[in-house]
Write a protein that holds these residues in place. Structure first.
Motif, PDB file in Angstrom:
ATOM      1  N   TYR A   1       0.865  -1.417   0.000  1.00 39.27           N
ATOM      2  CA  TYR A   1      -0.115  -0.060  -0.041  1.00 39.27           C
ATOM      3  C   TYR A   1       0.836   1.396  -0.196  1.00 39.27           C
ATOM      4  CZ  TYR A   1       0.857   0.526   4.881  1.00 39.27           C
ATOM      5  OH  TYR A   1       1.439   0.859   6.367  1.00 39.27           O
ATOM      6  N   MET A   2       2.286   1.262   0.185  1.00 32.16           N
ATOM      7  CA  MET A   2       3.010   2.339   0.240  1.00 32.16           C
ATOM      8  C   MET A   2       3.287   2.874  -1.072  1.00 32.16           C
ATOM      9  SD  MET A   2       5.937   1.298   2.990  1.00 32.16           S
ATOM     10  CE  MET A   2       5.338   1.036   4.936  1.00 32.16           C
ATOM     11  N   ILE A   3       3.164   2.046  -2.030  1.00 34.25           N
ATOM     12  CA  ILE A   3       3.376   2.750  -3.526  1.00 34.25           C
ATOM     13  C   ILE A   3       2.197   3.570  -3.773  1.00 34.25           C
ATOM     14  CG2 ILE A   3       3.579   2.127  -5.924  1.00 34.25           C
ATOM     15  CD1 ILE A   3       4.597  -0.783  -5.153  1.00 34.25           C
ATOM     16  N   PRO A   4       0.969   3.478  -3.749  1.00 33.42           N
ATOM     17  CA  PRO A   4       0.017   4.462  -4.019  1.00 33.42           C
ATOM     18  C   PRO A   4       0.293   5.487  -3.109  1.00 33.42           C
ATOM     19  CG  PRO A   4      -1.026   2.425  -3.302  1.00 33.42           C
ATOM     20  CD  PRO A   4       0.125   2.015  -3.535  1.00 33.42           C
ATOM     21  N   LEU A   5       0.595   5.280  -1.715  1.00 28.99           N
ATOM     22  CA  LEU A   5       0.771   6.357  -0.783  1.00 28.99           C
ATOM     23  C   LEU A   5       2.012   7.357  -1.057  1.00 28.99           C
ATOM     24  CD1 LEU A   5      -0.018   7.304   1.966  1.00 28.99           C
ATOM     25  CD2 LEU A   5       1.383   5.830   2.970  1.00 28.99           C
ATOM     26  N   VAL A   6       3.074   6.894  -1.553  1.00 30.79           N
ATOM     27  CA  VAL A   6       3.921   7.702  -1.938  1.00 30.79           C
ATOM     28  C   VAL A   6       3.513   8.552  -3.035  1.00 30.79           C
ATOM     29  CG1 VAL A   6       6.321   8.001  -2.966  1.00 30.79           C
ATOM     30  CG2 VAL A   6       5.962   6.142  -1.276  1.00 30.79           C
ATOM     31  N   LEU A   7       2.969   8.093  -4.093  1.00 32.64           N
ATOM     32  CA  LEU A   7       2.297   8.791  -5.146  1.00 32.64           C
ATOM     33  C   LEU A   7       1.451   9.981  -4.643  1.00 32.64           C
ATOM     34  CD1 LEU A   7       1.842   5.915  -7.957  1.00 32.64           C
ATOM     35  CD2 LEU A   7       3.784   7.469  -7.781  1.00 32.64           C
TER      36      LEU A   7
ATOM     37  N   LEU B   1      -5.894   6.934  -5.814  1.00 31.95           N
ATOM     38  CA  LEU B   1      -4.919   6.823  -4.894  1.00 31.95           C
ATOM     39  C   LEU B   1      -5.247   6.376  -3.609  1.00 31.95           C
ATOM     40  CD1 LEU B   1      -1.913   8.851  -6.650  1.00 31.95           C
ATOM     41  CD2 LEU B   1      -2.146   6.445  -6.801  1.00 31.95           C
ATOM     42  N   CYS B   2      -6.044   7.045  -3.016  1.00 28.80           N
ATOM     43  CA  CYS B   2      -6.667   6.926  -1.593  1.00 28.80           C
ATOM     44  C   CYS B   2      -7.318   5.477  -1.548  1.00 28.80           C
ATOM     45  CB  CYS B   2      -7.467   8.036  -1.213  1.00 28.80           C
ATOM     46  SG  CYS B   2      -6.596   9.552  -0.943  1.00 28.80           S
ATOM     47  N   MET B   3      -8.193   5.247  -2.792  1.00 30.77           N
ATOM     48  CA  MET B   3      -8.869   3.968  -2.557  1.00 30.77           C
ATOM     49  C   MET B   3      -7.895   2.848  -2.803  1.00 30.77           C
ATOM     50  SD  MET B   3     -11.849   5.010  -5.055  1.00 30.77           S
ATOM     51  CE  MET B   3     -12.265   3.304  -5.509  1.00 30.77           C
ATOM     52  N   PHE B   4      -6.915   3.241  -3.650  1.00 32.02           N
ATOM     53  CA  PHE B   4      -5.980   1.877  -3.848  1.00 32.02           C
ATOM     54  C   PHE B   4      -5.237   1.675  -2.329  1.00 32.02           C
ATOM     55  CE2 PHE B   4      -5.759   2.963  -8.671  1.00 32.02           C
ATOM     56  CZ  PHE B   4      -6.787   1.988  -8.741  1.00 32.02           C
ATOM     57  N   THR B   5      -4.704   2.698  -1.750  1.00 33.87           N
ATOM     58  CA  THR B   5      -4.117   2.680  -0.494  1.00 33.87           C
ATOM     59  C   THR B   5      -4.845   2.211   0.621  1.00 33.87           C
ATOM     60  OG1 THR B   5      -2.879   4.740  -0.913  1.00 33.87           O
ATOM     61  CG2 THR B   5      -2.621   4.041   1.116  1.00 33.87           C
ATOM     62  N   VAL B   6      -5.935   2.308   0.507  1.00 30.78           N
ATOM     63  CA  VAL B   6      -6.980   1.846   1.638  1.00 30.78           C
ATOM     64  C   VAL B   6      -7.273   0.234   1.301  1.00 30.78           C
ATOM     65  CG1 VAL B   6      -9.289   1.754   2.652  1.00 30.78           C
ATOM     66  CG2 VAL B   6      -8.217   3.958   2.290  1.00 30.78           C
TER      67      VAL B   6
ATOM     68  N   TYR C   1      -5.822 -12.003  -2.397  1.00 28.99           N
ATOM     69  CA  TYR C   1      -7.411 -11.839  -2.826  1.00 28.99           C
ATOM     70  C   TYR C   1      -7.520 -10.887  -4.206  1.00 28.99           C
ATOM     71  CZ  TYR C   1      -8.129 -14.362   1.630  1.00 28.99           C
ATOM     72  OH  TYR C   1      -8.413 -14.990   2.712  1.00 28.99           O
ATOM     73  N   ILE C   2      -6.828  -9.516  -3.928  1.00 35.58           N
ATOM     74  CA  ILE C   2      -6.721  -8.736  -4.972  1.00 35.58           C
ATOM     75  C   ILE C   2      -6.413  -9.447  -6.137  1.00 35.58           C
ATOM     76  CG2 ILE C   2      -5.842  -6.669  -5.845  1.00 35.58           C
ATOM     77  CD1 ILE C   2      -5.300  -5.586  -2.830  1.00 35.58           C
ATOM     78  N   VAL C   3      -5.293 -10.209  -6.451  1.00 38.73           N
ATOM     79  CA  VAL C   3      -4.841 -10.562  -7.469  1.00 38.73           C
ATOM     80  C   VAL C   3      -5.896 -11.747  -7.959  1.00 38.73           C
ATOM     81  CG1 VAL C   3      -3.087 -12.007  -8.699  1.00 38.73           C
ATOM     82  CG2 VAL C   3      -2.576 -10.430  -6.962  1.00 38.73           C
ATOM     83  N   LEU C   4      -6.600 -12.526  -7.064  1.00 38.30           N
ATOM     84  CA  LEU C   4      -7.604 -13.513  -7.313  1.00 38.30           C
ATOM     85  C   LEU C   4      -8.806 -12.974  -8.238  1.00 38.30           C
ATOM     86  CD1 LEU C   4      -8.248 -16.564  -7.044  1.00 38.30           C
ATOM     87  CD2 LEU C   4      -9.424 -15.930  -4.901  1.00 38.30           C
TER      88      LEU C   4
END
Length: 731
Positions: free
Chosen positions: A556-562, A656-661, A670-673
């Motif tokens: 989750y830190m990747i979208p958080l950094v952006l 990005l907020c949604m992706f971080t959460v 689960y996300i990949v599934l």
């Protein structure tokens, strides 16, 4: 009832009128020829009788061209498979003098091939009576075969002296689809097109799904197929699918439906061949009059004159309103109508017609200080207003450098990231219209209800030209619909100039790509210097940061950094430390690029050396376009984080907020599934869905550095202001 006179050509004079005319009024044969611009010729193209068959089925697809002085002034619609066509089309032509006859040519339309000549005739304008309706019968002849009977064309004509003051005639513009990329204007009264203010009756949405068992055109037993669509003067071309006989396109195109009863869509399939003429695979047609509206039709069309099938989805929908009216007729000033529009795009109607994003009203008030395009030191300006594929025109104001149009244009917005283009031309009855100036205004930059003076720019939109134009623009849209539409592919334009090879453009794209690559190279050098301990404090800080991040890293830190980067840039902007300074290199390159002037038809037919090495030219154009795409991709990413378009940057923050959460609370597997299940079942759930990438669709709405320069407003001269003009008028 007025007496009618019929003018017929004879076999001995196949292309010239017999001048024995029974005149009860006054003929202008003996009247001195008037000054230029003193006559108006109103023509009604009635019908044709016993025309020549040019197709193998014993029929033809005739259309008619009118020419004066070697220049085309009108082109009729195509009547399919008919030797006795009925057009009932009207044209208004302005004539400088009566010495030049009206040249009428009839052709058989062959889509993708050269149209067949069906005969021609001349109309001697000096034999027409002034201010009197006359029925004219033209006997068509072929100069090479004067004894052949090619049928007749029936016209009604009225020749009137032109008043000194301008006529309020709304004009519809048709693009010339020749390689010269010039356009011509056709003068029509708006009431002659539709009795209402709507310029079209509906929208035809076509999804090109796939081809099946197409004909092999290459030596390897395969083809590189693509498809062309044509409805009237509207054209689309699909992408090329290399080395396949069963291509999967999944592309969507929208056409405007102008005729009440529908129309015929011509479809041709081609095999792409670099260095020589593309091979014809086959053709088919879709008769829109046979399809019901508001319903999607799946069509499997057999290709004629070839092999295989094309699979299409065709949907006819009701018209999105696009209209012209006088300034006194204003939708938004009517309080009741304004409330209806606001209700239509309120947040409560999010899921009602997702394609209908908003409403645009453009008041074209006037222009001042335009360029003089005529030898008299004046111009005949008219204004073209374009929004994607929607284009409307004002009337022409003759012999004036400060025209008042006072027209209101309304459009339905399908993409809030569209750019409104307003172009001023000088009407030239001897050739194509002359360019006077242009402005491009992103819809998201518009301030509602503000009358504003826009400095006209050159064709490249990189520098000023002479004159300003006064516009008042209002935009009403649903923000949620606009955000959702951002994640689907942009609407393609069917009226665009073809790509051409340009040394300046190739160099410009190379420099832009080099700048993007150098950013990555410099970043790599910076990281490498940390490993080399060139600066011990910097390397020590980098080492500590590396240990901390790796030890505590979560996805989750990747979208958080952006997200933090976007936030940091936002605070820099509001604090006055704007880091969005444009590189002057881009502007300098744009200013140095020379625009090639439009050439006459004769010049466009001349083949230069570069046409003899067509294959090399095509490769160079491909390289030029690839460099542009690579450079634009890097610039769009940068401009997203630089808040060049705040709406898009805020949309990126929400995403990005949604992706971080999501990444914080939901395990990655689960996300990949979910992603994998969606991918594997997409074709089963929606077999004809158009493949798209939401991230690339989002970035396609972010302007590149070139577009940012083009969309920048130039500061007007203080002397050009509404207040200043009023004071001058009072004085």
């Amino acid at each position: 009832m007025l007496d009618s006179c019929k003018l017929k050509s004879t076999c001995s004079l196949p292309l010239i009128y017999n001048k024995k005319i029974n005149t009860s009024g006054t003929s202008n044969a003996d009247v001195p020829l008037a000054d230029p611009g003193m006559y108006q010729l109103d023509i009604t193209l009635r019908r044709g009788q016993s025309l020549a068959a040019r197709d193998r089925g014993g029929t033809s697809d005739p259309y008619v061209k009118f020419k004066i002085g070697g220049k085309e002034v009108f082109r009729s619609k195509i009547i399919y498979k008919n030797l006795n066509p009925v057009w009932e089309e009207k044209a208004c032509i302005l004539i400088d003098h009566l010495r030049e006859p009206l040249y009428v040519k009839v052709f058989d339309y062959d889509f993708g091939l050269q149209d067949d000549f069906m005969g021609s005739a001349f109309l001697d304008l000096t034999q027409l009576e002034l201010n009197r309706s006359m029925d004219v019968t033209l006997t068509l002849k072929d100069p090479h075969y004067p004894d052949h009977d090619l049928g007749v064309i029936l016209l009604s004509v009225v020749l009137t002296p032109k008043e000194g003051e301008h006529r309020d005639v709304t004009m519809l513009m048709r693009k010339s689809w020749k390689r010269s990329s010039k356009f011509q204007t056709q003068s029509l009264r708006l009431s002659d097109v539709h009795r209402k203010s709507h310029l079209w009756r509906g929208i035809v949405s076509i999804t090109l799904i796939e081809g099946r068992d197409l004909k092999a055109m290459d030596s390897n037993g395969l083809s590189d197929p693509y498809v062309k669509f044509r409805l009237g003067h509207q054209k689309y071309k699909s992408k090329i699918m290399p080395k396949t006989l069963n291509p999967q396109w999944r592309e969507q195109f929208d056409f405007h439906l102008y005729e009440e009863r529908g129309g015929i869509i011509d479809i041709t399939a081609w095999d792409k061949d670099a260095g020589k003429r593309d091979d014809f695979i086959g053709r088919c047609q879709v008769d829109l009059s046979a399809l019901s509206r508001e319903q999607t039709h799946k069509l499997e069309l057999q290709l004629e004159e070839g092999e295989g099938h094309l699979v299409l989805l065709v949907t006819l929908t009701a018209s999105a309103t696009v209209s012209i009216s006088d300034l006194s007729v204003n939708s938004l000033e009517d309080q009741k109508e304004r409330e209806e529009i606001l209700k239509r795009y309120s947040p409560l109607r999010i899921f009602h017609n997702l394609k209908d994003v908003g409403f645009l009203q453009v008041k074209v008030i006037r222009a001042e200080g335009l360029m003089a395009a005529d030898v008299t030191g004046k111009s005949d300006p008219f204004c073209v207003v374009e929004l994607n594929n929607d284009r409307l025109l004002t009337h022409t104001v003759y012999k004036n450098l400060n025209p008042d149009w006072n027209k209101v244009f309304t459009f339905n917005i399908k993409d809030i990231h569209s750019v409104l283009e307003v172009t001023v031309y000088d009407e030239d009855r001897d050739r194509s219209a002359d360019f006077l100036g242009k402005v491009a205004i992103p819809l998201l930059s518009i301030q509602n209800g503000e009358q504003k003076a826009y400095v006209l720019k050159n064709k490249q939109l990189t520098g000023p030209t002479k004159g300003v134009i006064y516009l008042e623009i209002d935009v009403i849209f649903n923000a949620v619909k606009a955000s959702l539409r951002t994640l689907i592919p942009k609407e393609q334009k069917y009226i665009e100039e073809e790509n051409r090879l340009s040394k300046q453009l190739l160099l410009r794209n190379f420099i832009r790509t080099k700048r993007c690559v150098m950013v990555l190279v410099n970043a790599a050098y910076y990281v490498n210097s940390c490993f080399d301990w060139d600066s011990p404090p910097r390397s020590l800080a980098a080492f500590v940061l590396f240990l901390f991040v790796v030890w505590n890293f979560e996805l989750y830190m990747i979208p958080l950094v952006l997200l933090l980067l976007l936030t940091w840039n936002y605070f820099l902007i509001i604090s006055g430390k704007d880091n969005r300074q444009r590189d002057t290199v881009v502007e300098d390159m744009l200013e140095d690029e020379e625009e090639e002037d439009d050439k006459d038809d004769k010049d466009s037919e001349k083949k230069g050396f570069i046409n003899k090495i067509y294959a090399i030219q095509e490769v160079c154009i491909s390289v030029q376009n690839i460099l542009d795409e690579v450079a634009s991709f890097g610039e769009r990413i940068k401009n997203t984080f630089n808040w060049t378009v705040p709406f898009l940057s805020w949309l990126a923050i929400v995403a990005l907020c949604m992706f971080t959460v999501i990444l914080y609370f939901i395990p990655l597997r689960y996300i990949v599934l979910v992603w994998g299940i969606n991918k594997f079942t997409k074709k089963l759930r929606c077999p004809y869905a158009i493949d798209n990438n939401e991230l690339l669709d989002f970035l396609s709405r972010v302007p590149s550095d070139i577009q940012v320069v083009q969309y920048q407003e130039l500061k007007p001269d203080p002397s050009h202001s509404p207040c200043k003009r009023k004071k001058n008028n009072l004085g």
